[in-house]
Design an enzyme around this catalytic site. Structure first.
Site, PDB file in Angstrom:
ATOM      1  N   GLU A  92     -70.237 -20.438  -0.691  1.00  0.00           N
ATOM      2  CA  GLU A  92     -71.444 -20.105   0.087  1.00  0.00           C
ATOM      3  C   GLU A  92     -72.600 -19.744  -0.844  1.00  0.00           C
ATOM      4  OE1 GLU A  92     -69.540 -17.307   2.704  1.00  0.00           O
ATOM      5  OE2 GLU A  92     -68.473 -18.964   3.651  1.00  0.00           O
ATOM      6  N   GLU A 160     -60.670 -22.584  -3.371  1.00  0.00           N
ATOM      7  CA  GLU A 160     -61.086 -22.564  -1.969  1.00  0.00           C
ATOM      8  C   GLU A 160     -61.741 -23.900  -1.621  1.00  0.00           C
ATOM      9  OE1 GLU A 160     -61.727 -18.328  -0.482  1.00  0.00           O
ATOM     10  OE2 GLU A 160     -63.602 -18.949  -1.377  1.00  0.00           O
ATOM     11  N   GLY A 166     -63.408 -21.049   6.783  1.00  0.00           N
ATOM     12  CA  GLY A 166     -63.910 -20.706   8.108  1.00  0.00           C
ATOM     13  C   GLY A 166     -63.752 -21.799   9.146  1.00  0.00           C
ATOM     14  N   SER A 206     -59.146 -20.376   5.429  1.00  0.00           N
ATOM     15  CA  SER A 206     -58.430 -20.322   6.716  1.00  0.00           C
ATOM     16  C   SER A 206     -56.998 -19.807   6.592  1.00  0.00           C
ATOM     17  CB  SER A 206     -58.462 -21.693   7.406  1.00  0.00           C
ATOM     18  OG  SER A 206     -59.805 -22.021   7.753  1.00  0.00           O
TER      19      SER A 206
END
Ligand code: PEP
Length: 244
Positions: A92, A160, A166, A206
């Site tokens: 992010e 990741e 998410g 997740s």
């Protein structure tokens, strides 16, 4: 004995002072976890949550120790507030703030300077995976995001996949294993057999109570970086229990 696993919660931009209650609920239910636990709340909450028995981390830091950088927070400030670690290069931040591998490497050097463990995040996008480039991309991020003088003792790597964050989607266990084996080989190449083998590799994307145990059982997975599920005491507790 294999090293204890590490379960790190990334609260992202969630949490107010009242979130201390969630952490208390988690702690009451899991007073002596069988894995290491780290919670990375927004920086505004670190000082208030410090000293209550759960290790804390930041979610980003500036490469410099201090100076004219409005809105930024240094590694030294995180340490001063009570943090022991800092997440760096989360996808992010790479996306929202254009963070490059070189900037992440400079931040990792700052973390080491301040005595913080650097949790360096790497991961491919869906289109990169579909194009068969996942390892090339992740290998490049790993090489570029670690500073030349990196001390393996102060490093954790979080794999990741961007498309799993998410979304409720995860790679197959075989794909997770393949990528963690690849990262392990790269770390051993870079740091030598023993130091490279001792760096903890976290899977993130997740992870939920229902899939945590099978993911943590994959070879070279040393724990997890947990986003959404770290905001609920019960879910975070179940994931922590699965890592024990
Ligand atoms: C993350 O953002 O680091 C993450 C793993 O998020 P989630 O668990 O919600 O996919």
């Amino acid at each position: 004995m294999p090293p204890r696993k590490l379960v790190a919660g990334n609260w992202k931009m969630n949490g107010l002072a009242a979130s201390a209650e969630m952490l208390e609920t988690f702690r009451r239910a899991h007073p002596a976890p069988a894995c290491d636990v780290l919670v990375c709340p927004p920086a505004t909450l670190i000082a208030g949550l410090a000293g209550r028995g759960t290790a804390l981390g930041g979610q980003d830091c500036h490469p410099e120790a201090s100076g004219a950088h409005t809105g930024d927070i240094s590694a030294e400030m995180l340490r001063d507030a009570g943090a022991e670690a800092v997440i760096l290069g989360h996808s992010e931040r790479r996306t929202d703030h254009g963070e490059t591998d070189a900037l992440v490497a400079a931040k990792a050097a700052a973390a080491a300077r301040a005595g913080l463990t650097a949790i360096v995040c790497v991961g491919e996008t869906e289109s990169q995976r579909d194009a068969g480039r996942a390892m090339e991309v992740v290998g490049g991020q790993l090489a570029g995001s670690l500073p030349p003088e990196a001390d393996p003792a102060g490093l954790v790597i979080a794999y990741e996949p961007v498309w799993a964050i998410g979304t409720g989607r995860t790679p197959s266990l075989a794909e997770i294993g393949e990528m963690h084996d690849f990262l392990r080989a790269r770390l051993i190449e870079r740091f030598g057999a023993e130091p490279g083998a001792a760096i903890r590799l976290l899977y993130g994307g997740s992870v939920k109570p229902g899939n945590a145990a099978e993911i943590f059982a994959v070879g070279n997975v040393g724990g997890g970086l947990i986003g959404g599920a770290s905001l609920k005491a019960e879910d975070f507790g179940a994931i922590v229990a699965a890592a024990g």
